[in-house]
Design a protein around this motif. Structure first.
Motif, short mmCIF file in Angstrom:
data_model
loop_
_atom_site.label_atom_id
_atom_site.label_comp_id
_atom_site.label_asym_id
_atom_site.label_seq_id
_atom_site.Cartn_x
_atom_site.Cartn_y
_atom_site.Cartn_z
N GLY A 147 0.11 -9.72 5.45
CA GLY A 147 0.03 -9.41 4.03
C GLY A 147 0.53 -8.01 3.73
N PHE A 148 0.39 -7.56 2.54
CA PHE A 148 0.66 -6.15 2.25
C PHE A 148 -0.14 -5.76 1.00
CE2 PHE A 148 4.14 -8.86 1.03
CZ PHE A 148 4.30 -8.64 -0.32
N SER A 152 -0.58 -0.12 0.29
CA SER A 152 0.22 0.18 1.49
C SER A 152 1.23 1.28 1.17
CB SER A 152 0.98 -1.05 1.95
OG SER A 152 0.10 -2.10 2.18
N PRO A 153 1.72 1.98 2.22
CA PRO A 153 2.79 2.96 1.99
C PRO A 153 4.03 2.26 1.43
CG PRO A 153 1.95 3.08 4.24
CD PRO A 153 1.29 1.92 3.60
N PRO A 154 4.86 2.96 0.67
CA PRO A 154 6.03 2.32 0.03
C PRO A 154 6.95 1.60 1.02
CG PRO A 154 5.74 4.56 -0.77
CD PRO A 154 4.73 4.36 0.30
N ALA A 155 7.16 2.22 2.20
CA ALA A 155 8.07 1.59 3.17
C ALA A 155 7.55 0.22 3.61
CB ALA A 155 8.23 2.51 4.38
N ALA A 156 6.23 0.16 3.87
CA ALA A 156 5.64 -1.11 4.31
C ALA A 156 5.69 -2.13 3.17
CB ALA A 156 4.20 -0.89 4.75
N LEU A 157 5.52 -1.64 1.96
CA LEU A 157 5.54 -2.52 0.80
C LEU A 157 6.94 -3.15 0.62
CD1 LEU A 157 3.16 -3.07 -1.06
CD2 LEU A 157 4.19 -1.52 -2.73
N ILE A 158 7.95 -2.28 0.71
CA ILE A 158 9.33 -2.76 0.56
C ILE A 158 9.67 -3.75 1.67
CG2 ILE A 158 11.76 -2.03 0.67
CD1 ILE A 158 10.85 0.59 -0.67
N ASN A 159 9.23 -3.41 2.88
CA ASN A 159 9.47 -4.28 4.03
C ASN A 159 8.83 -5.65 3.80
OD1 ASN A 159 10.41 -4.86 6.58
ND2 ASN A 159 8.47 -4.31 7.55
N GLY A 160 7.59 -5.65 3.31
CA GLY A 160 6.88 -6.91 3.07
C GLY A 160 7.54 -7.73 1.99
N VAL A 161 7.95 -7.06 0.90
CA VAL A 161 8.60 -7.79 -0.20
C VAL A 161 9.92 -8.40 0.27
CG1 VAL A 161 9.73 -7.49 -2.44
CG2 VAL A 161 7.53 -6.41 -2.02
N LEU A 162 10.68 -7.61 1.03
CA LEU A 162 11.97 -8.12 1.54
C LEU A 162 11.76 -9.32 2.45
CD1 LEU A 162 14.20 -5.03 2.40
CD2 LEU A 162 14.71 -6.90 0.83
#
Lengths: 251, 455
Positions: A147-148, A152-162
């Motif tokens: 999940g995310f 979460s930090p922005p990098a992890a968030l972007i990674n999860g969305v992608l």
């Protein structure tokens, strides 16, 4: 024999045999030819002969025939021997019968299917259970649990969305046959088409990464082979003579 | 048209073959010329979708076009009814055998790499034929043109053009030259011992974790090594396995090797000996004596071949002694594998499938008690990343760059000769990668320009 086949002689012979077979195989670049075929057959033949010798030395003899000699009444040893014999007889029947129609010996072929069915059945059941417990379930659990959270930090968030976007895009792309898209309302059709477009690019990207790493692997293999041949050739008198000549030419 | 029927045994062989895959007979010497009507009939059969005779209703034709276009974009999905033509060809090839089951006795022997097939159009699948090409339709046409081959009518969607001498001459021109040039690029730094500039190989995630996992193993612990590669791929895998084996020996680990590959045990002891003596297994030359191999035998608790492939692996997880029982370490019978679980499992495998098999069939029986790291070829890396992310693998070392990075972590002082050899190898690797990138870029450019010129 041992005095004749010293380790040094064996190593030198191995070098020349390896060099000659490598050149025979490389000659495939010039087209299909007899030396290249011979090289392939030599490799396959030597590999199979080695496997047979190894199976006898480390499996059949210590795990079947020697225990059977000690305990002839053990049915657990007779069963694999029987199944193995059936498989062997079926193979012999196939080799001997080549070029002639099936006769009464065809029954051996049929009996050979028994051990084959056993092997296939065990392998399939083991494979299916293994795929579930070792890949499908752990990977699914990982995907679900990860999940995310929005904190979460922005990098992890972007990674999860992608990851979510591309995974779902690939699924949409694989599902979106022309007939299926035509049945959807225009707005949804456009959305699905765009989503599938992202999924298709994701697939191509993944295939590109796989191909690139595979290419790298083969490149390393080729370099190691060339390096090995050059290094071993330099150890021979011929190699040293060529090296000296080369030094004179290059200066 | 694109298959060659052997006049001796009737086997269908790939176009361009000079010898039969089944019986080895010379195909060219006895190849009868095909009459033009037979040839065109064959093409009509091979590519029914390429011809659109007027007469069928427009919606159906549109649907077929859309479907074909969709399939052209997703060639990996062409496994169903779309491949009827190819299936028919395969069926024809099988039915052309003299009797059922008289095909090749042995196929798919491990260690032989199938060649890349640049076009599957019109090529009948033979026992040695590679998987269907990912290039279809216009893509196949473009790739064939690029490689100097005349596009097949099926790929180009046009009527048959008789093969001319010019086309044949072009056919043998470009692809081999590409390989020769690439070989030259690789040979130059090796021959001239070019050792700079090198840069640094990329340390992919997982290498440090693998190093730390080995470092955490207590001294004298039992380590189980699953050896799933043989000399066919040792050129790459030795470079990955060697630093890890060195590290294990430094940690005084009790190493037991189990292999499902016949050549695995011999490769394992060669690498063990090289790791112990601090040399490279393939550069030892005549000094790689039998005494050294015997010392390697004594260093390994067990070094056994486990027949049965992946189906035998669950036994290793259930009862390792039953799995290797009977096949004792012949050189050192006093060394017995302990019955308890190992402290660490190291998977040395060229293919991702071997690592997956272990993680699926054995590791669940060890639960999370036993750490596992994988040392693989570069090609297996992308397939195994998810297992590293999910925690099923504690570390992953892959390819030349992974091995190099792991050796750096070992912080072992290297001899000048070894440094020179590694630098030269790295330069060669870089040159090869640049050459391959150039080939890919130029190929794309050629396809792009070729496409524009044609339109």
């Amino acid at each position: 024999m041992e005095a004749f086949l010293t380790p040094e002689l064996a190593a030198t012979a191995g070098l020349w045999v390896g060099l000659i077979i490598s050149l025979m195989l490389f000659s495939l670049l010039l087209g299909d030819n007899r030396p290249a075929r011979l090289g392939q057959y030599l490799l396959v033949g030597a590999g199979l002969a080695y496997a047979v010798a190894l199976a006898w030395r480390s499996v059949l003899l210590p795990r079947l025939f020697l225990p059977l000699r000690e305990e002839p009444g053990d049915w657990q040893l007779w069963l694999p021997l029987l199944l193995g014999a059936l498989l062997l007889l079926a193979g012999i029947e196939r080799v001997v019968r080549q070029g002639s129609p099936a006769g009464p010996w065809r029954v051996l072929h049929t009996l050979g299917a028994l051990p084959l069915a056993l092997i296939t059945g065990v392998a399939m059941s083991v494979g299916v259970i293994g795929a579930w417990q070792g890949t499908l379930w752990p990977q699914f659990s990982r995907a679900v649990v990860t999940g995310f959270p929005w904190t979460s930090p922005p990098a992890a968030l972007i990674n999860g969305v992608l990851m979510l976007l591309i995974t779902s895009g690939v699924l949409v792309h694989l599902r979106s046959r022309p007939g299926f898209l035509a049945q959807q309302p225009p707005l949804l059709r456009g959305l699905l088409r765009g989503w599938a477009w992202i999924g298709a690019r994701g697939l191509w990207l993944a295939a590109g990464v796989l191909f690139a790493r595979l290419l790298l692997s083969r490149l390393t293999l080729t370099i190691a082979e060339l390096e090995f041949l050059i290094a071993r050739l330099q150890q021979t008198e011929l190699g040293q003579w060529i090296g000296a000549l080369w030094q004179q030419i290059v200066g | 048209m694109a298959t060659l029927i052997c006049p001796h045994c009737g086997m269908a062989n790939r176009a361009g073959s000079n010898f039969c895959n089944n019986c080895g007979a010379h195909l060219r010497a006895e190849e009868p010329p095909l009459p033009p009507d037979v040839e065109s009939a064959g093409e009509a059969h091979a590519a029914p979708e390429a011809h659109h005779p007027g007469g069928h209703d427009a919606p159906a034709a549109d649907e077929a076009d859309a479907s074909a276009e969709w399939l052209a974009e997703q060639p990996w999905l062409r496994t169903g009814n779309e491949d009827d033509a190819q299936e028919h060809e395969e069926h024809d090839a099988k039915s052309s055998l003299p009797y059922p089951g008289s095909g090749r006795l042995v196929t798919g022997v491990q260690g032989l790499l199938p060649p890349l097939n640049l076009s599957s159009d019109g090529v009948t699948a033979s026992p040695l034929a590679p998987a269907p090409s990912p290039f279809t339709g216009n893509d196949a046409d473009a790739v064939q043109r690029l490689m100097g081959r005349t596009p097949t009518p099926a790929a180009a969607g046009m009527p048959a053009i008789p093969d001319t001498g010019a086309a044949s001459a072009r056919k043998a021109l470009r692809l081999p030259w590409l390989f020769w040039l690439l070989g030259l690029v690789l040979l130059l730094p090796l021959l001239f011992r070019i050792s700079g500039p090198v840069g640094a190989p990329r340390a992919w995630p997982g290498v440090t974790a693998a190093y730390l996992t080995v470092e955490d193993v207590a001294r004298n612990s039992t380590v189980l090594a699953y050896w799933a590669y043989d000399p066919a791929v040792a050129g790459e895998l030795d470079q990955v396995a060697l630093p890890i084996m060195r590290h294990l020996i430094n940690r005084e680990a009790q190493i037991a090797v189990v292999s499902t590959v016949p050549g695995g045990p011999a490769t394992a002891r060669r690498v063990t000996a090289a790791a112990f003596y601090g040399n490279e297994p393939r550069s030892e030359g005549v000094n790689f004596s039998a005494e050294r191999l015997q010392i390697a035998d004594r260093m390994l608790l067990q070094n056994v071949y486990l027949p049965g492939g992946a189906a035998a692996l669950p036994l290793v997880g259930q009862d390792i002694m039953a799995a290797v029982g009977g096949a004792d370490n012949l050189s050192a019978p006093e060394r017995v594998l302990p019955a308890e679980k190992p402290a660490l499992v190291v998977l040395f495998a060229a293919q991702a499938e071997d690592v997956q098999s272990w993680l699926e069939l054995v590791q669940p029986q060890f639960h999370a008690d036993v750490a596992v790291i994988a040392a693989t070829g570069a090609g297996a890396d992308p397939m195994l990343r998810p297992y590293l992310d999910s925690g099923q693998l504690n570390g992953l070392v892959s390819g030349f760059d992974g091995g190099y990075a792991y050796a750096d972590l070992l912080n072992r002082s290297r001899l000048p000769d070894e440094v020179q050899r590694l630098r030269t190898r790295l330069v060669t690797q870089n040159w090869g990668q640049i050459a391959l990138l150039g080939v890919i870029l130029l190929s794309n450019l050629a396809v792009l320009l070729g496409g524009r010129r044609e339109s």
